[in-house]
Design an enzyme around this catalytic site. Structure first.
Site, PDB file in Angstrom:
ATOM      1  N   SER A   1       0.767  -1.096   0.008  1.00 55.37           N
ATOM      2  CA  SER A   1       0.024   0.070   0.220  1.00 55.37           C
ATOM      3  C   SER A   1       0.819   1.426   0.039  1.00 55.37           C
ATOM      4  O   SER A   1       1.798   1.560  -1.004  1.00 55.37           O
ATOM      5  CB  SER A   1      -0.980  -0.083   1.221  1.00 55.37           C
ATOM      6  OG  SER A   1      -2.100   0.682   0.854  1.00 55.37           O
TER       7      SER A   1
ATOM      8  N   ASP B   1      -9.124  -4.653  -5.616  1.00 55.91           N
ATOM      9  CA  ASP B   1      -8.457  -3.743  -4.071  1.00 55.91           C
ATOM     10  C   ASP B   1      -9.183  -2.868  -3.660  1.00 55.91           C
ATOM     11  O   ASP B   1      -9.427  -1.826  -4.400  1.00 55.91           O
ATOM     12  CB  ASP B   1      -7.025  -3.566  -4.637  1.00 55.91           C
ATOM     13  CG  ASP B   1      -6.181  -3.329  -3.260  1.00 55.91           C
ATOM     14  OD1 ASP B   1      -6.629  -2.576  -2.550  1.00 55.91           O
ATOM     15  OD2 ASP B   1      -4.950  -3.745  -3.145  1.00 55.91           O
TER      16      ASP B   1
ATOM     17  N   HIS C   1      -6.920  -6.120   0.086  1.00 54.91           N
ATOM     18  CA  HIS C   1      -5.702  -5.367  -0.001  1.00 54.91           C
ATOM     19  C   HIS C   1      -4.745  -6.164   0.646  1.00 54.91           C
ATOM     20  O   HIS C   1      -4.621  -6.410   1.796  1.00 54.91           O
ATOM     21  CB  HIS C   1      -6.158  -3.988   0.990  1.00 54.91           C
ATOM     22  CG  HIS C   1      -5.243  -3.017   0.688  1.00 54.91           C
ATOM     23  ND1 HIS C   1      -4.790  -2.523  -0.521  1.00 54.91           N
ATOM     24  CD2 HIS C   1      -4.429  -2.017   1.595  1.00 54.91           C
ATOM     25  CE1 HIS C   1      -3.830  -1.480  -0.445  1.00 54.91           C
ATOM     26  NE2 HIS C   1      -3.785  -1.254   0.864  1.00 54.91           N
TER      27      HIS C   1
END
Length: 506
Positions: free
Chosen positions: A217, A443, A472
């Site tokens: 991320s 996602d 995610h």
């Protein structure tokens, strides 16, 4: 580069010999003169004092604290702590180097990652790498920051409403003012570029010529910035669930709203095909009508659930659930029954990149540390945040019409509107690097388009897309992309071309 490095090593040797031959007073002056020429030497040549991280952790899991400059422009000035952890490679013979981790955020601690994530990593990876975790500057055990925010001030999900916008502006201004008063001199240096510099100090202290990296991320942006700033110190970089480096940072949130709409459409189709199970409508249109009727009803009278009373806006704020179709269908069906007084509503399964335990070493970390450090990064990384509150109003109205589920949340006012600009411009990520990008098709935090944008920015990278993949975080969570990542980390072989693999049916 090799010649410059050799010259630097020679200079260190000559200086050491010279100092040893001089009188103590003259030697001290010579040492100070040399340090003045290389002010980073005091950081890059630290000797970490490794010790067991915690009485409850494995003896092999070791921690140390390093010093780095708060401001790299002034390395002789104030210093801060960076907490680092290590699990040594399983095989001295096969050892390649170090693999640094970052869990995302910004604002999330990563000190426990070698122990938590290491349990899932394939054995060949653990044999070849020392697994290295660290809390980014200002986070967790790395000189944690605080703004003194109250529980109400920590609430960031704020939908646009004409009647509450003035209060939201005051909230944003108050958070920015409190952060400036509490730690402005520190917070302005909590940037991604400075964290990348901290990573390079860690590399030097560990005695490594290059580092490998696994970031999730926000950690993909941090990793990309490192490769941009230190391209010759970059080894094997896996960027999992990537952000779009061209949209830092307001555009990242707006991208979440954009990506939610196709996910909601997919969920509507999937749920309609299972009307006998969820009773939300037999066509996608009927499912959407049921959902929006539930939102309107909850805005009139909050729905009781095991998450507490939920307004319609609270339901919209849970937009991440719609990236997992079955989770969302069960959740909405439960809310509908609760609204009708039939049963309590289930909360559904949270959608998170990693399930990491809280840091075992957390002591005296301010309760608003995650919020304070996150706002610092988000607001100081870029100078592109609008300064006029009316711009946020216009954008929120526009994006609520474009992206009804989350558009106004993504575009409304934030503390960054009143934050003092950072000292450096946004990093332009645009260069050649042999990185591997992993991305789920569905996602919730970093939509597929974001990963594709990172792939375009990092020329020479390869991308593995998990078709039908939900949630995610991809590696190493039993995904069809796991093999590509393991092969790359252990052999340096990237896929010959971009790949798409199919998520396993659940």
């Amino acid at each position: 580069m090799r010649n410059r490095r050799m010259a630097s090593l020679l200079a260190v040797g000559i200086a050491a010999n010279l100092v040893s031959a001089l009188t103590p007073a003259t030697a001290s002056a010579a040492s100070e003169a040399f340090a003045a020429k290389d002010p980073m030497r005091q950081y890059t040549q630290q000797k970490p004092r490794w010790q067991r991280c915690d009485a409850g952790s494995p003896a092999a899991f070791q921690c140390a604290t390093l010093k780095v400059p708060l401001d790299y422009v002034d390395p002789g000035g104030r210093r801060i702590d960076i907490a680092v952890s290590r699990l040594k490679a399983g095989s001295a013979k096969e050892r390649r180097g170090v693999l640094l981790f970052n869990p995302g955020g910004p604002g999330e601690p990563g000190l426990n990652m070698p122990a938590d994530l290491g349990a899932d990593l394939p054995e060949p990876v653990k044999r070849q790498y020392d697994l290295i975790g660290f809390d980014p500057r200002g986070v967790g055990q790395s000189s944690p920051v605080s703004c003194g925010l109250t529980a109400d001030e920590k609430i960031t999900e704020r939908p646009y409403k004409a009647e509450t916008f003035a209060k939201d502006v005051e909230w944003a201004r108050s958070v920015a003012d409190k952060c400036q008063a509490e730690g402005g001199d520190t917070l302005r240096h909590l940037t991604t570029r400075n964290t990348a510099r901290d990573m390079d100090v860690i590399r030097a202290v560990l005695g490594e010529r290059k580092i490998s990296y696994l970031g999730y991320s926000y950690g993909t942006y941090l990793g990309a910035v490192y490769t941009q700033m230190f391209p010759r110190r970059t080894d094997r970089f896996v960027l999992d669930s990537a952000t779009d480096p061209t949209r830092i940072w307001r555009g990242i949130f707006q991208g979440m709203a954009e990506g939610t709409e196709p996910a909601f459409t997919r969920w509507s189709r999937w749920t309609a095909q299972r009307h006998t199970t969820y009773e939300l409508g037999s066509t996608p249109v009927e499912v959407r009508k049921t959902f929006w009727a539930l939102v309107a009803q909850a805005n009139r009278k909050p729905v009781d659930s095991d998450e507490g009373p939920l307004t319609g806006d609270d339901i919209r704020a849970k937009r991440h659930k719609f990236f997992r179709v079955q989770v969302a269908a069960e959740w909405v069906a439960g809310l509908k029954k609760a609204a009708e007084g039939r049963i309590p509503a289930p909360s559904g399964t949270p959608d998170q990149a990693l399930s990491l335990a809280p840091p075992a070493f957390a002591r005296d970390v301010p309760q608003d540390n995650v919020d304070a450090s996150a706002w610092a990064v988000l607001c100081t990384d870029t100078r592109t945040w609008p300064r006029d509150p009316e711009q946020y109003r216009r954008d929120a109205i526009r994006d609520k019409a474009r992206y009804p589920l989350y558009g106004d949340f993504a575009s409304t006012i934030t503390p960054c509107a009143f934050w003092k600009p950072g000292s450096e411009p946004t990093t332009t990520v645009n260069h050649e690097v042999r990185a591997l990008i992993l991305q789920n098709e569905w996602d919730s935090q970093t939509p597929l388009a974001a990963g594709q944008a990172m792939h375009r920015a990092l020329r020479g990278s390869r991308m593995v897309t998990v078709a039908g993949g939900e949630g995610h975080g991809v590696y190493p969570f039993n995904s069809c992309a796991d093999r590509s990542a393991t092969v790359y980390l252990t052999t340096d072989r990237l896929p010959a071309k971009d790949l798409t693999c199919q998520a396993a049916a659940e």
